[in-house]
Design an enzyme around this catalytic site. Structure first.
Site, PDB file in Angstrom:
ATOM      1  N   GLY B  42       0.841  -1.192   0.000  1.00 48.13           N
ATOM      2  CA  GLY B  42       0.000   0.000   0.000  1.00 48.13           C
ATOM      3  C   GLY B  42       0.875   1.240   0.000  1.00 48.13           C
ATOM      4  O   GLY B  42       2.041   1.189  -0.390  1.00 48.13           O
ATOM      5  N   LEU B  43       0.326   2.339   0.460  1.00 44.14           N
ATOM      6  CA  LEU B  43       1.098   3.577   0.423  1.00 44.14           C
ATOM      7  C   LEU B  43       2.406   3.445   1.182  1.00 44.14           C
ATOM      8  O   LEU B  43       3.463   3.830   0.691  1.00 44.14           O
ATOM      9  CB  LEU B  43       0.275   4.725   1.004  1.00 44.14           C
ATOM     10  CG  LEU B  43      -0.838   5.242   0.096  1.00 44.14           C
ATOM     11  CD1 LEU B  43      -1.595   6.358   0.789  1.00 44.14           C
ATOM     12  CD2 LEU B  43      -0.276   5.741  -1.224  1.00 44.14           C
ATOM     13  N   SER B 284     -18.364   9.966   1.283  1.00 44.21           N
ATOM     14  CA  SER B 284     -17.463  11.023   1.744  1.00 44.21           C
ATOM     15  C   SER B 284     -18.103  11.858   2.842  1.00 44.21           C
ATOM     16  O   SER B 284     -19.283  12.192   2.819  1.00 44.21           O
ATOM     17  CB  SER B 284     -17.076  11.926   0.587  1.00 44.21           C
ATOM     18  OG  SER B 284     -16.381  13.029   1.089  1.00 44.21           O
ATOM     19  N   ARG B 337     -16.064  13.017  13.670  1.00 45.86           N
ATOM     20  CA  ARG B 337     -16.547  11.686  13.318  1.00 45.86           C
ATOM     21  C   ARG B 337     -17.078  10.897  14.510  1.00 45.86           C
ATOM     22  O   ARG B 337     -18.158  10.324  14.450  1.00 45.86           O
ATOM     23  CB  ARG B 337     -15.407  10.882  12.682  1.00 45.86           C
ATOM     24  CG  ARG B 337     -15.051  11.368  11.306  1.00 45.86           C
ATOM     25  CD  ARG B 337     -13.877  10.614  10.741  1.00 45.86           C
ATOM     26  NE  ARG B 337     -13.619  11.078   9.373  1.00 45.86           N
ATOM     27  CZ  ARG B 337     -12.621  10.643   8.610  1.00 45.86           C
ATOM     28  NH1 ARG B 337     -11.786   9.749   9.067  1.00 45.86           N
ATOM     29  NH2 ARG B 337     -12.477  11.097   7.395  1.00 45.86           N
ATOM     30  N   LEU B 448      -3.346   8.986   4.511  1.00 50.17           N
ATOM     31  CA  LEU B 448      -2.480   8.961   3.335  1.00 50.17           C
ATOM     32  C   LEU B 448      -1.161   9.641   3.666  1.00 50.17           C
ATOM     33  O   LEU B 448      -0.087   9.191   3.282  1.00 50.17           O
ATOM     34  CB  LEU B 448      -3.172   9.673   2.168  1.00 50.17           C
ATOM     35  CG  LEU B 448      -4.534   9.107   1.765  1.00 50.17           C
ATOM     36  CD1 LEU B 448      -5.098   9.862   0.570  1.00 50.17           C
ATOM     37  CD2 LEU B 448      -4.411   7.636   1.415  1.00 50.17           C
TER      38      LEU B 448
END
Lengths: 249, 644, 226
Positions: B42-43, B284, B337, B448
């Protein structure tokens, strides 16, 4: 819903393989296509039979891992990925034929799972900008017109699922290859290796055994990300101008 | 055991620079004498593998997917934060650091977070140079948007597919090194164990997912970049294959697991539609800018709604409860959140949920459409609305969307020091797999950032410090430790295949997921957690006697793959419960109902719990041992979050 | 391999040859159809015969005609090579395929259409071109100069319903072939532009209707004129 599934079963690459029929009942319209297959697999597992193997991972239409040629079309009747296809697109009592992607360059691994590493090798042949980590200019040093950036982005949204190859009557990988060639040809960062990239990626694409392009447009029509065949035209331009002007004899 | 975080001395802003100068270097000509294993592409993994190969190390990169490009980083939508201050709106490295520490409810290390903010600017430069097509303004410069409650616009994005574009950038760098022969790629290969020799990580055991071959790979260092463990809940926004196995194997070999109970629940996901559900889809967070969250004011109306006697549009204004706006007048629908998620749970627990399962709330765009017109809303969220309609079959322009929280990210992970090394020398953890930067709650657009920071800009420096002190000699794969580990793996596979059980692997996974969701999800209680612990123990015992793993080892066998992963999730689940039980406070994503303010907000206990809870595995069936790494805050003042 | 042969043996190089020869043949068709409109001139074939002599004797035209032969040959040979290659790219066919939902029939059947056109071409060349060059043709004299009376051959030939029918039908196939081939050639050459491509598409469609229609009208005209 009750459905009849006609699924390609193949133990491994050496096996000849063939279709087998399965019945699934109590399928909800809200299920995704893959969830319907999960139901089938739970059913098979309960009976001690080997579940149907298929590739899938993110199940939100972005990783490009799911495939399946459903009722004569890659990713089924809608222009989306199989994981985003829902059973409301089918009718009660319908027979659904499920096949793996068919291409010499995508050999079957098992059942509906194919090997798409050819795509990786095409990217390895030149689908990058040769910059090492660090020592790069500031991100805003080179302005890029919004239109160009957007066009590059549109090409870059390819998820590498291989539906283009599956849809193409020639099993051609032009749409996939051209999406990367285009993205980097459009951006200033891609200019340095522009010619070499086009030449190398196309040579690799050919070496993998993909077919040529007949411009039928099937790839574009089936691409779940709507990659345009204008990218193929651009790749052709890139390639022809590269071979006549590059110094690779 | 003393946990040495190896945080450099000196002022916060100088720590990383100083550290980079102080670490030992490996001579360029000697780098080729070292082999590094990177698990996960992954990243974090792809960027680390590419960067290390560029430096000259020999890298082996492993992923279970058919291509490194498919790692789940690809699914990240919103964007990536960087303290570029291109918008001239007051951003700075310190502000990004501060926001991240505060957003994490003061449960992360200052030094790590500051470094993250510091290198964030380099990430954007690097990605642009690779040809990542970020969104741009008409003048040709990079565009930014604000995100997750930050008061500055520092989020770089590529439409709703930022993760995809960043991952493909890292994948292209990785591909280049594969072509150069510096990276050897092992797709469809799963890590089964870490091999340690004299206490140091010297390699891994893998299973080739197509042939079933068990193989040993030796190296001088091993990097686990294997993502988070959200799938312990069965239903999450993670990919189907995302798993904890690599991290858990390392844990069982001695690596500490830190803050495992810190999980992030994302408020705007498409609700579960039935038992068949295999995963949850994130919508989103930006939708909350225009959508209003509500449920019927009474249980009776909600019941009629669930039975289909009335529709949402039939409910009169006075019968609607816009509960976020009511409880948090200043932030309204834009509360963080965790707050939004928890409140959705409360109203559903009261019986006011709006779909058949009773676990959904409305996200209504009616007023926004009246105010701005349907076209404006379409321009803003068209793709999200389309996606919603495709999945649910309902038109969100006409009827309100239904949303419900879902597990999205895990802040906990392998304990690492400032160098990203676990307590096992030579074993590193990067990205979501480690615990280091997000504390008890991660801010939007920071995942990210962390993955790429670790891979591109941290590990290339810190790994040299370790390797420079490591002899060139390679451990042969016929070393007894390798042979023993291989034998262990084979025995475990055989054990799984031999269980004469009746239940499928998914049966256990679903059951575990339900336990975790009910008792170790959005709100936790001591009582519930204790109950969960007993239930998990029981389920684990049942798994090992009654699971039915089909097929054999020497073939592509998805049933066996899943069985391995679920076996590890069962063990992890228990540890998460232990961790949640131990943490007698509420912070970020960890909400213990016993510890809340009179207004029902998370109540931290900084005096007793300002530490990293790092757990040590001591043996099968034994309680794990807790080690505490105290968190020291010298640069920020700990405050109570309030969104009233 | 030199870079030239390497390029021409790549999938893109082969496509390039198909496009270039195809476009050249399109140009040829323009010349051919405009010259043949002389058949409509009610002068007993004088203008047509003079034109035919010019076309078979003028050195510049000779060069062009050799280019045309080469183009036809290359177009055919490369289509065979490409078709074989494309077939080998999918060794196992789909059991169920709904290609009609994503692409035009013509685009998927260029080889079939091309083969039909090739058969037609053989008949056509044998009937007129061969006779004109090497056959036994009556002579006519205009203004003291001798000409081969190709017109009479044509006139005679198109008294047969069968041949007229064959010609008309073949022109339908030519139209179908062109309806994809025209724009496809531009796409292959990379001549794709947001401003011009729609016009090329329209032009291609018009061309694929008008030119074959004109060709087909010739035998029909002659047949019904009598």
């Amino acid at each position: 819903m009750n459905l009849t599934l006609n699924i390609w079963r193949q133990k491994n690459n050496a096996d000849k393989g063939g279709f087998r029929e399965y019945k699934v009942s109590d399928v909800s319209k809200d299920m995704s296509f893959l969830e319907m297959l999960d139901v089938l697999n739970e059913q098979l597992a309960g009976k001690g039979e080997d579940p149907v193997h298929f590739d899938h991972d993110c199940r939100e239409g972005i990783c490009g891992m799911c495939s399946l040629y459903i009722n004569g079309k890659p990713h089924g009747p809608l222009q989306t990925t199989t994981c985003q296809l829902h059973m409301r697109s089918f009718n009660d009592g319908e027979t659904i034929t499920i096949e793996p992607w068919r291409a010499k360059a995508f050999p079957v691994v098992k059942d509906l799972v194919v090997d798409r590493s050819a795509f990786d090798r095409i990217i390895q042949a030149g689908g990058y900008v040769s910059v090492n980590t660090g020592g790069v200019p500031d991100a805003n040093e080179i302005p890029i017109p919004k239109k160009i950036a957007d066009e590059a982005f549109d090409a870059a949204t390819c998820i590498g699922c291989g539906a283009c190859v599956a849809a193409c009557k020639n099993a051609s990988a032009m749409l996939f290859t051209s999406a990367k060639v285009s993205q980097l040809a459009l951006l200033p960062q891609g200019q340095v290796e522009r010619k070499e990239r086009a030449e190398k990626m196309i040579a690799q694409m050919d070496a993998e055994g993909f077919g040529a392009c007949t411009n039928t447009g099937a790839c574009e029509a089936e691409c779940p990300k709507g990659i345009s065949i204008t990218n193929i035209a651009r790749m052709n331009r890139e390639y022809f101008s590269a071979v006549v002007s590059s110094e690779n004899v | 055991m003393i946990l040495d975080s190896k945080i450099p001395e000196g002022p916060l802003a100088e720590k990383w620079s100083k550290h980079k100068f102080n670490v030992k270097l490996v001579n360029p000509a000697n780098k080729r004498k070292y082999d590094v294993i990177v698990v996960g592409t992954g990243l974090a993994g792809a960027s680390a593998a590419a960067s290390l190969a560029e430096l000259g190390y020999n890298v082996k990169a492993f992923c279970f997917q058919d291509s490194p490009r498919r790692a789940h980083s690809i699914a990240a939508q919103g964007g990536i934060n960087a303290a570029k201050n291109y918008q001239n709106d007051g951003d700075s490295v310190f502000r990004l650091f501060y926001d991240t520490i505060k957003g994490g409810d003061y449960r992360a290390r200052e030094a790590n977070v500051y470094r993250l903010a510091e290198v964030s600017v380099n990430i954007i430069d690097q990605c642009v140079a690779q040809g990542v097509p970020f969104a741009r303004e008409y003048g040709g410069l990079l565009a930014n948007r604000s995100f997750g409650g930050a008061q500055v616009s520092r989020t770089f994005y590529a439409r709703g597919q930022t993760g995809q574009q960043l991952l493909l950038g890292a994948y292209s760098a990785l591909s280049r090194q594969v072509a150069n022969g510096k990276v050897k790629l092992y797709p469809r290969t799963e890590m089964m164990d870490v091999v340690t020799v004299d206490g140091k990580a010297r390699g891994i055991i893998t299973r080739n997912l197509i042939t079933g071959a068990i193989e040993s790979h030796s190296a001088h260092a091993v990097l686990l970049c294997t993502g988070g463990y959200g799938n312990v809940f069965f239903l999450s926004t993670n990919a189907m294959g995302s798993n904890v196995t690599a991290a858990w194997r390392a844990h069982k070999r001695g690596a500490l697991m830190a803050n495992p109970c810190f999980t992030q629940i994302h408020p705007t996901c498409i609700p579960v539609s039935g038992d068949h559900q295999s995963k949850l889809t994130l919508m989103s967070e930006s939708l909350r800018n225009d959508g209003r969250v509500w449920v019927p004011a009474t249980k009776e109306i909600a019941e009629k709604l669930r039975k289909g006697e009335i529709t949402a549009n039939d409910i009169k204004e006075e019968d609607r409860d816009y509960f976020l706006e009511r409880k948090y007048p200043s932030f309204g629908n834009l509360v963080p959140r965790d707050v939004a998620s928890r409140n959705a749970k409360y109203v559903c627990d009261e019986g006011r949920g709006v779909n058949e399962t009773g676990e959904a709330v409305f996200l209504d765009f009616r007023d926004a459409i009246i105010r701005d017109s349907e076209d404006v809303i379409r321009a803003r969220y068209g793709n999200l609305f389309d996606m919603y309609q495709q999945i649910t079959g309902e038109n969100p322009y006409k009827v309100p969307m239904k949303i419900y929280p879902a597990v999205h990210y895990t802040m906990g992970g392998l304990w690492v020091d400032y160098n990203l090394m676990t307590n096992i020398p030579g074993l590193y953890a990067l990205g979501e797999a480690n615990f280091s930067d997000h504390g008890a709650n991660r801010l939007g657009a920071s995942a990210l950032m962390q993955g790429l920071a670790d891979g591109y800009f941290v590990i290339p420096y810190t790994i040299g410090d370790y390797l420079a002190q490591t002899p060139y000699t390679k451990t042969p794969t016929d070393h007894p430790e390798f042979q023993k580990a291989e034998a262990d793996v084979k025995a475990r596979i055989q054990k799984l295949l031999d269980i004469p059980g009746e239940k499928t692997v998914d049966y256990f996974h679903k059951k575990l997921g339900k336990i975790m969701w009910d008792y170790c999800g959005m709100a936790r209680t001591e009582e519930g957690l204790k109950k969960a612990k007993a239930m998990i123990k029981e389920l684990k015992a049942e798994f090992w006697t009654n699971v039915n793993v089909l097929g054999g080892n020497e073939e592509l066998n998805q049933s066996l793959e899943k069985a391995h992963r679920v076996a590890d999730f069962l063990e992890l689940g228990e540890l998460m419960v232990d961790d949640a039980l131990n943490r007698n406070e509420s912070c970020g994503g960890h909400f213990r109902e016993e510890y809340q303010t009179p207004e029902g907000e998370a109540l931290r206990d900084d005096e007793n719990f300002a530490y990293v809870a790092a757990w040590q595995y001591v043996g099968e069936g034994e309680e794990e041992v807790l080690h505490k790494e105290p968190l020291v805050f010298e640069n920020v003042k700990l405050t109570q979050r309030s969104y009233k | 391999m030199s870079w030239v042969s390497k390029t021409l043996s790549s999938t893109l190089g082969r496509k390039l040859l198909m496009a270039l020869t195809g476009l050249f043949l399109i140009i040829f068709l323009i010349g051919h159809v405009s010259g043949n409109t002389l058949l409509f001139k009610n002068d007993g074939g004088e203008a047509f015969n003079i034109y035919a002599k010019f076309m078979t004797t003028n050195p510049a035209v000779k060069i062009l005609s050799y280019l045309t032969y080469i183009s036809v040959l290359a177009h055919v040979v490369y289509s065979i090579i490409l078709t074989r290659h494309n077939k080998s790219a999918r060794p196992v066919a789909y059991a169920n395929s709904k290609a009609s939902t994503n692409s035009a029939w013509t685009s998927r059947n260029m080889g079939v259409l091309g083969t039909i056109i090739l058969i037609f071409l053989v008949i056509h060349l044998q009937g007129f071109w061969y006779k004109m060059h090497w056959g036994d043709i009556p002579m006519v004299t205009y203004a003291g100069e001798q000409y081969k009376d190709l017109y009479s051959i044509v006139f005679f030939a198109f008294q047969s319903e069968l041949l007229v029918g064959l010609y008309v039908l073949s022109m339908v196939f030519l139209g179908l072939h062109l309806s994809h081939g025209f724009e496809s050639a531009f796409q292959t050459l990379g001549l794709n532009h947001v401003k011009y491509s729609p016009a090329i598409k329209k032009l291609g469609l018009a061309f694929s209707i008008i030119v074959p229609a004109l060709f087909a009208s010739m035998p029909l005209y002659i047949y019904f004129m009598n």
